[in-house]
Design an enzyme around this catalytic site. Structure first.
Site, short mmCIF file in Angstrom:
data_model
loop_
_atom_site.label_atom_id
_atom_site.label_comp_id
_atom_site.label_asym_id
_atom_site.label_seq_id
_atom_site.Cartn_x
_atom_site.Cartn_y
_atom_site.Cartn_z
N LYS A 47 24.29 34.11 -36.75
CA LYS A 47 23.69 35.22 -36.01
C LYS A 47 24.50 36.50 -36.18
O LYS A 47 25.72 36.47 -36.21
CB LYS A 47 23.63 34.91 -34.50
CG LYS A 47 22.71 33.78 -34.11
CD LYS A 47 22.74 33.60 -32.61
CE LYS A 47 21.86 32.46 -32.15
NZ LYS A 47 21.92 32.29 -30.70
N SER B 78 17.67 35.02 -24.54
CA SER B 78 18.44 36.15 -25.05
C SER B 78 17.75 36.85 -26.22
O SER B 78 17.82 38.08 -26.33
CB SER B 78 19.85 35.69 -25.49
OG SER B 78 20.62 35.34 -24.36
N HIS C 31 22.12 32.35 -17.55
CA HIS C 31 23.50 31.92 -17.83
C HIS C 31 24.34 31.98 -16.55
O HIS C 31 25.10 31.04 -16.25
CB HIS C 31 24.14 32.80 -18.90
CG HIS C 31 23.49 32.74 -20.23
ND1 HIS C 31 23.11 33.86 -20.92
CD2 HIS C 31 23.13 31.68 -21.01
CE1 HIS C 31 22.56 33.50 -22.07
NE2 HIS C 31 22.56 32.18 -22.14
N ARG D 225 16.59 24.75 -20.95
CA ARG D 225 15.34 25.31 -20.47
C ARG D 225 14.16 24.40 -20.74
O ARG D 225 13.18 24.41 -20.01
CB ARG D 225 15.07 26.67 -21.13
CG ARG D 225 16.03 27.76 -20.74
CD ARG D 225 15.85 28.96 -21.60
NE ARG D 225 16.14 28.53 -22.99
CZ ARG D 225 16.16 29.34 -24.02
NH1 ARG D 225 15.86 30.60 -23.89
NH2 ARG D 225 16.46 28.88 -25.22
#
Length: 149
Positions: A41, A128, A17, A90
């Site tokens: 989440k 993460s 990040h 990614r």
């Protein structure tokens, strides 16, 4: 002035990040790291701690601001007069997910462009979710973060 939001749950905020922010500063005059609430989440790291760590990591850079929010990202962009969303990719799975969000954000705010930066190779493996799992079981995750926990 070119202002970009860099939205995410950032649970935690990783070196990947941070790399996107540093590279994004070559494109934008200001980047607002926007730590949002994701209704799907449950946070692992307290948001207050992440805010403090991220502010500390960018303390020397007046072009970076850190905020929290609990609203539509497209509306937040209007409030901060940000015409850009900055996102890191990614892999192709990230692209599929981020593309859908970018399309909706553009529908909600016609002035909002999403800018994707491909993750630098040395950070492409950082995720993460994996960092949280390693930390949960006592592993040292500090090498993956731009701060120490």
């Amino acid at each position: 002035m070119k202002v970009a939001l860099f939205p995410g749950s950032f649970d935690p905020f990783t070196n990947g990040h941070a790399d996107i922010v540093h590279r994004g500063l070559q494109l934008f005059d200001k980047i607002i790291i926007s730590i949002g609430h994701n209704s799907r989440k449950q946070r692992y790291f307290p948001v207050e701690k992440i805010i403090g760590h991220v502010k500390e990591a960018f303390a020397e850079n007046s072009q970076v601001e850190v905020i929290t929010y609990d609203e539509l990202t497209a509306e937040l962009a209007r409030k901060y007069q940000a015409n850009y969303l900055l996102r890191g990719l990614r892999n192709t799975t990230d692209f599929e997910y981020e593309n859908s969000i970018a399309q909706i954000n553009r529908h909600l705010n016609n002035y909002l462009e999403t800018v994707f930066l491909i993750t630098s190779p040395q950070y492409a493996h950082i995720n993460s979710s994996i960092i949280r799992e390693v930390h949960r079981y006592g592993g040292d995750v500090n090498e993956f973060l731009p701060y120490q926990i």
